[in-house]
Design an enzyme around this catalytic site. Structure first.
Site, mmCIF file in Angstrom:
data_model
loop_
_atom_site.group_PDB
_atom_site.id
_atom_site.type_symbol
_atom_site.label_atom_id
_atom_site.label_comp_id
_atom_site.label_asym_id
_atom_site.label_seq_id
_atom_site.Cartn_x
_atom_site.Cartn_y
_atom_site.Cartn_z
ATOM 1 N N ARG A 47 6.446 -8.807 16.368
ATOM 2 C CA ARG A 47 7.010 -7.477 15.981
ATOM 3 C C ARG A 47 6.047 -6.435 16.239
ATOM 4 O O ARG A 47 4.787 -6.482 15.849
ATOM 5 C CB ARG A 47 7.532 -7.606 14.672
ATOM 6 C CG ARG A 47 7.825 -6.012 14.019
ATOM 7 C CD ARG A 47 8.473 -6.151 12.423
ATOM 8 N NE ARG A 47 8.705 -5.030 11.997
ATOM 9 C CZ ARG A 47 8.208 -4.213 11.146
ATOM 10 N NH1 ARG A 47 6.863 -4.344 10.611
ATOM 11 N NH2 ARG A 47 8.639 -2.926 10.919
ATOM 12 N N ASP B 64 0.701 5.269 1.941
ATOM 13 C CA ASP B 64 -0.090 5.779 3.024
ATOM 14 C C ASP B 64 -0.644 6.971 2.556
ATOM 15 O O ASP B 64 -0.095 7.774 1.691
ATOM 16 C CB ASP B 64 1.193 6.189 4.124
ATOM 17 C CG ASP B 64 1.799 4.934 4.846
ATOM 18 O OD1 ASP B 64 1.241 3.833 4.556
ATOM 19 O OD2 ASP B 64 2.887 5.223 5.450
ATOM 20 N N HIS C 78 0.934 -1.178 0.032
ATOM 21 C CA HIS C 78 -0.065 0.025 0.060
ATOM 22 C C HIS C 78 1.081 1.243 -0.215
ATOM 23 O O HIS C 78 2.150 0.997 0.281
ATOM 24 C CB HIS C 78 -1.145 0.118 1.208
ATOM 25 C CG HIS C 78 -0.011 0.454 2.484
ATOM 26 N ND1 HIS C 78 0.555 -0.928 3.326
ATOM 27 C CD2 HIS C 78 0.126 1.224 3.288
ATOM 28 C CE1 HIS C 78 1.252 -0.489 4.386
ATOM 29 N NE2 HIS C 78 0.781 0.870 4.305
ATOM 30 N N HIS D 262 4.825 0.218 -0.119
ATOM 31 C CA HIS D 262 5.462 -0.652 1.027
ATOM 32 C C HIS D 262 4.610 -1.746 1.445
ATOM 33 O O HIS D 262 3.376 -1.704 1.266
ATOM 34 C CB HIS D 262 6.146 0.248 2.053
ATOM 35 C CG HIS D 262 5.064 1.084 2.791
ATOM 36 N ND1 HIS D 262 4.499 2.206 2.507
ATOM 37 C CD2 HIS D 262 4.588 0.874 3.998
ATOM 38 C CE1 HIS D 262 3.650 2.815 3.072
ATOM 39 N NE2 HIS D 262 3.671 1.859 4.219
#
Ligand code: OGA
Ligand code: NI
Length: 346
Positions: free
Chosen positions: A295, A230, A228, A285
């Site tokens: 994580r 941002d 996607h 990304h």
């Protein structure tokens, strides 16, 4: 003033796109979360096969910082910043408070579930409806006035430390983002009026997104966050010492961006893509997961208030995007995801 949440009202989500899997309760990746096999390890950071240098790391006290930032936005859509003034103790605290949140039992986290038309609270990534498979991810979005109410639901007797850390972090992110935006605008040679526009951006508080990627039994068959861009102007990402972020480079493919202790990542979002008339391309990304570590990452999205107008900066000869409000753009993105930018091309 209108709010960004209003942009979501016309695009309600279905519950299975909001409620994350109870990751602790599964030993294998269920079919709902099985993606085509991919290599979560491809291209370690900095080693690219295209012969170019690795992603720029910029010391914010460098005398050439304007040029360096402009060049990084243009060639990578991303930079790593050091000497940014955010104390490393705060970076550690925001990670541990986020960890505390995501370690709560599923039914506790569900008390703050995002509404189908809302933006704040616990839930899956907003981009979920665009993909046929679900992601190995749960998130918690802090936006508007939701923080204290949600924290009280999560920890009725012990909510202050979470609120204090998140408020402090959000404040520091806003100051850093505002400083970065000024550098970016200077590098574009915009008018004085447009420099002042940056001050109006500062009226909005931005959104804080806590991301959790539990360890995954089969990381090459699951995805943390699907590819996607941002939506806002810039994002500041704190990777919290665990690999997982990958960025897409034309002609190269997916490259892992390793976290560097104390450094923060900054990436170009759609609104800066529009404002810069695509000179600074929004970074495509994704996040991958791993087998051993849970994580955490923390993203801060910085953009103008919902009713402010965004358009390519005026010194351009041929602007290629039309003018629209932030709210309108967010609504188009909520309906069309990746097609949003091409839908507003002139
Ligand atoms: C995001 C995002 C990447 C990561 O929150 O939009 O892209 O590494 N996060 O968690
Ligand atoms: Ni992102």
């Amino acid at each position: 003033m209108s709010t960004l949440s209003e942009a979501y009202k016309d695009n309600p989500l279905q519950l299975h796109h909001i409620i994350p899997l109870d990751f602790h309760s599964v030993q294998v990746v269920p079919d709902s979360h099985l993606w085509p096999h991919h290599d979560s390890q491809d291209f370690p950071s900095g080693v690219t096969s295209d012969g170019h240098s690795s992603m720029p790391s910029i010391d914010l006290s460098d005398p050439n910082v304007v040029e360096l930032v402009g060049h990084a936005c243009q060639t990578w859509g991303m930079l790593q910043v050091t000497n940014h003034g955010v104390p490393s103790s705060l970076l550690d605290d925001v990670e541990s408070e986020a960890r505390r949140l995501f370690s709560l039992p599923a039914q506790q986290k569900m008390k703050t579930l995002r509404s189908p038309v809302g933006a704040a609270g616990y839930g899956s990534a907003r981009i979920s409806p665009f993909f046929s498979k679900l992601m190995w991810h749960e998130g918690f979005t802090i936006m508007g006035s939701s923080l204290v109410d949600h924290a009280r639901e999560l920890w009725p007797h012990d909510y202050e430390s979470f609120c204090d850390v998140m408020e402090d972090y959000q404040k520091k992110m806003k100051a850093l983002a505002s400083r970065l935006l000024l550098l970016i605008l200077k590098s574009l040679d915009v008018t004085e009026e447009e420099m002042n526009w940056a001050a109006s951006v500062h009226e909005s508080e931005g959104a804080l997104q806590l991301n959790s990627y539990p360890s995954c039994p089969d990381p090459n068959s699951a995805i943390g966050l699907a590819p996607h861009t941002d939506s806002m102007l810039i994002t500041i990402l704190h990777q919290c010492n665990t690999n997982g972020l990958q960025i897409f480079r034309d002609g190269v493919g997916w490259i892992s961006v390793s976290p560097a202790a104390g450094a923060l990542l900054v990436n170009v979002g759609d609104l800066l893509h529009i404002f810069s008339n695509a000179r600074f391309p929004a970074l495509y990304h994704r996040a991958v997961v791993n087998q051993t570590r849970h994580r955490i990452s923390v993203a801060y999205f910085y953009g103008p208030p919902a009713d402010s107008q965004v358009k390519p900066f005026v010194k351009l000869e041929c602007p290629c995007y039309r003018s629209l409000t932030v709210k309108e753009y967010v609504s188009i993105k909520a309906q069309h995801l990746e097609q949003a930018l091409s839908l507003i091309r002139i």
